[in-house]
Design an enzyme around this catalytic site. Sequence first.
Site, PDB file in Angstrom:
ATOM      1  N   GLY B 238      15.029   7.504   0.708  1.00 51.80           N
ATOM      2  CA  GLY B 238      15.717   6.213   0.667  1.00 51.80           C
ATOM      3  C   GLY B 238      15.241   5.364  -0.499  1.00 51.80           C
ATOM      4  O   GLY B 238      16.041   4.890  -1.286  1.00 51.80           O
ATOM      5  N   PHE B 239      13.923   5.157  -0.567  1.00 52.87           N
ATOM      6  CA  PHE B 239      13.309   4.399  -1.665  1.00 52.87           C
ATOM      7  C   PHE B 239      13.866   2.977  -1.761  1.00 52.87           C
ATOM      8  O   PHE B 239      13.845   2.363  -2.815  1.00 52.87           O
ATOM      9  CB  PHE B 239      13.444   5.156  -2.991  1.00 52.87           C
ATOM     10  CG  PHE B 239      13.079   6.602  -2.836  1.00 52.87           C
ATOM     11  CD1 PHE B 239      11.765   6.968  -2.602  1.00 52.87           C
ATOM     12  CD2 PHE B 239      14.051   7.580  -2.843  1.00 52.87           C
ATOM     13  CE1 PHE B 239      11.431   8.302  -2.381  1.00 52.87           C
ATOM     14  CE2 PHE B 239      13.727   8.911  -2.632  1.00 52.87           C
ATOM     15  CZ  PHE B 239      12.413   9.274  -2.405  1.00 52.87           C
ATOM     16  N   ARG B 584      -7.455   1.955   6.493  1.00 54.89           N
ATOM     17  CA  ARG B 584      -7.859   3.232   7.075  1.00 54.89           C
ATOM     18  C   ARG B 584      -6.676   4.189   6.981  1.00 54.89           C
ATOM     19  O   ARG B 584      -5.552   3.834   7.351  1.00 54.89           O
ATOM     20  CB  ARG B 584      -8.248   2.997   8.533  1.00 54.89           C
ATOM     21  CG  ARG B 584      -8.767   4.171   9.273  1.00 54.89           C
ATOM     22  CD  ARG B 584      -9.331   3.659  10.603  1.00 54.89           C
ATOM     23  NE  ARG B 584      -9.527   4.721  11.552  1.00 54.89           N
ATOM     24  CZ  ARG B 584      -8.994   4.717  12.778  1.00 54.89           C
ATOM     25  NH1 ARG B 584      -8.248   3.716  13.182  1.00 54.89           N
ATOM     26  NH2 ARG B 584      -9.240   5.718  13.590  1.00 54.89           N
ATOM     27  N   GLY B 657      -0.098  -0.361   4.872  1.00 52.79           N
ATOM     28  CA  GLY B 657       0.963   0.529   4.401  1.00 52.79           C
ATOM     29  C   GLY B 657       0.667   1.050   3.006  1.00 52.79           C
ATOM     30  O   GLY B 657      -0.093   0.453   2.252  1.00 52.79           O
ATOM     31  N   GLU B 660       4.476   2.007  -1.303  1.00 55.29           N
ATOM     32  CA  GLU B 660       4.923   1.549  -2.617  1.00 55.29           C
ATOM     33  C   GLU B 660       3.819   1.374  -3.638  1.00 55.29           C
ATOM     34  O   GLU B 660       4.072   1.336  -4.839  1.00 55.29           O
ATOM     35  CB  GLU B 660       5.697   0.239  -2.424  1.00 55.29           C
ATOM     36  CG  GLU B 660       6.881   0.493  -1.526  1.00 55.29           C
ATOM     37  CD  GLU B 660       7.642  -0.738  -1.103  1.00 55.29           C
ATOM     38  OE1 GLU B 660       8.691  -0.989  -1.693  1.00 55.29           O
ATOM     39  OE2 GLU B 660       7.191  -1.438  -0.183  1.00 55.29           O
TER      40      GLU B 660
END
Lengths: 179, 708
Positions: B238-239, B584, B657, B660
């Site tokens: 998807g990006f 983590r 996360g 990106e």
Amino acid sequence: MTDDTRSEITLRVNDETYRLAVDNRRTLLDALRDDLNFTGAKKGCDHGQCGACTVLVNGQRVVSCLTLAVAADGAAVTTIEGLAGDGELRPIQEAFIRLDGFQCGFCTPGQICSAVGMLAEHAAGWPSAVTRNGSPHRAGELTEEEIRERMSGNLCRCSAYPSIVRAILEASAREAVAG
Amino acid sequence: MNPDEIVAAVGESRPRIEGRLKVSGSAHYVADLPMPNLAHGWMVTAAVSRGRIRDIDATDALAQPGVLGVLDHRNTRRLNPDIAHHFGPDRSLPLLQDEVIEYAGRPIALVVAETPEQARAAAAALRVTYDAKPHDIEFSMNHPATRPASTLFGPEADTGDLEAELAGSAMVVDELYHTPEESHSAMEPHVATAWWEDGHLYAFDSNQGPFGISQVMASLFLIDPERVHIRAEHVGGGFGAKTICGAQIILAALAAEHLQRPVRVALTRRQVFLATGSRPPTEQRVRIGADADGRLRAIHHHAAFAQSPLAEYIEWCTEQARTLYAAPAIRTELSAVPLNLLPPCSMRGPGASPGSFAFESAIDEVAERLQIDPLQLRLLNQPVVSPVSGRPFSTRRLVQCLQEGARRFGWAQRDPRPRVRREGNLLVGTGVAAVAFIAGVFPSSAAITAETDGTFSVRVGATDIGTGARTALIAVAADALAVGTERVRMHIGDSDLGLAAGAGGSRGTTSCAFAITETAKALREKLGDSARPVTASVDTTPLINWQPAEERYTYSAVFAEVTVDPATGEVRVRRLLGMFAVGRVINPLLARSQLIGGMIGGLSMALHEESVRDPLTGRLVTADFAGYHISAHADVPTIEADFVADYEPQDPSGFNGLGEIGNAGTAAAIANAVWHATGTRHRTLPISLSRVIERAAAQDRPEAVSVA
């Protein structure tokens, strides 16, 4: 049924024979996916530019989106579904999983079919653009550089490229045995 | 069972749970899912960049065999004109509602037939005429329509006395940087199959977050959100391009309702380029003032990006300037320029990737002009607290990334002088860039059932677009339940699973992991006195602290080595190393893959990717993979991505996360390496062969430039 727009053809797919009537405009990719339900081969661009639709026709890799189904009449086609036998994964499939040679997985059937075809080309002595002192009968050693060059028709936007190359290289010896 | 005997799953490298399906062709993506009585829709797009549809003559198309209908603005039901999306009201979403065209590629009709071939042939027979108006696609930050961008993400920075600090600086860099329009180019083209039953809309759709899409579809079709059911089990990348509610599902739902049968709309690759969103072009001015010893005194980053008049958008390029380095004065400005372009949507590292290219190139120029090692300059200016808000950082391990990366890369041996290393015909150079990417979570919910057979069914509306979310969340659930992963059954990819963050903003997995962790806690409290099956569910909405005392980011340092062939202009990346501080790590094998993939995306942005439009028509010239180059196998060297030890205190499990951050810093590192190799600073992406040659020629023949 055959008329101006349709033709009856025979395809041998993954060692099973199928007779089907196809629209003359139907590509091999669409015939495999929509008529025979082999949906492993993917439509990534429909222009032969991405390689996601790669299958083996008579043992050689082709982009099935640029192959008309009628032109493959009588051919033996191997798709990703036919690569593994009796539920056992081939060495290259196992290496893709273990070394994480994919992310979204959409280009993966094409990458793997292409790799199997590529390894056969290399084993037959076909040189590539990066083969040093190459001749029509001398492919040299299968290096990472050789694999990258020979696999460049298969795009991967997740860019699992380094793991794909590693998986192909690692599985190449066992693939040669598995044939 | 003794929980101490359970091996923690988080932190272990484990292959993808769906790996076997994906290598054997058995993972079913949207276009692979059979549907009885399926009709096929072929999308028709506008050929002019601005104007009105005068007429759509469907006579010939409707006469063709197998054709079931043609939908356009004259026969399509009304959709909600006041629909809003991520950034505010979005007039690009109500399709086939009027004659107005604001960009070439705008979907204007759908031809539906029994087979895709019939639909395609009939679409080619559609006669569309236009009243074209003059279009404007000429992007510049000095465009008369330029205005301040939306401040949905908060106000821009303005601390200290910028002009005074610039005036007092020993040296000031003041440069302009440009990045082009780009295309996400996920390998799976957007596709949806939709059908209606008893007033409920069902769809298989290729998207990054079925829950969010279901809410938009409900609002668009003005129906109860409970009546929209969207599934996205396997998604082929998807990006960012599949975070928005796509034309494919809107058109499929319209046609399915119109014809009272299931309809699939599969976009062609060309249509994906034309009609599904892009990263907008940017123009960025960066001014940085520094003392002779390398201390930064002033940072000014003004970024402008293009958007559509149809919808608000934010390409937040100015994030780096407000957090990477300390300086007494920092000002950021963000401007939007509405043009007749495809409405942009977030593309991997939105804002951060083009912003980092400009800002970290400028930082490198400071080092160059002061003759200070670029790594040392970055280390010298590290802030203790956020330089703009004054708030502390929850964790900030950027220095460790820079130092460990430098050690592994062999930075200490680097000769700082440009254009002094040759290997045969090739010039060789190395470069570095630092980058931060904002982290956090979005509201999500999960439900876990302790089944009678001892397994646990986890239901969470996550999507796995290749991120490894499915595998990662199994590990998270197993640890939170203190059981082995083999006892966890994970159900994702369905809007009926309830509120869940999509795979976007580097927050999909973290958000759903948070929901699972909290749900497991609630379930374990219930389990003591309940007979199985027993279910617990938690919605994290009230648990999220939107005003945390500390700023939350992930960090990375990227090191690149390139060769440049001065004869052909070809830049090749020979080595790429990224060190990452991303909290983590749940699954190092998959995390490394995602980061390396992001870095290759950055390589592709640096060297290959550029959407080109014809100035006369405004139409996209590069609407296929022959025109729009993305990195292929042969472009990609061995790449190392690794982690420094890190733990995010704002997350109950220490996670952040990482979708990106791999992409964001790489283009700048490569551009800086190209400068080191050639002595030429490339401030426009991509650093294509022609740009390298032209710039080198201009530099070698300064008299020719002065004459011109």
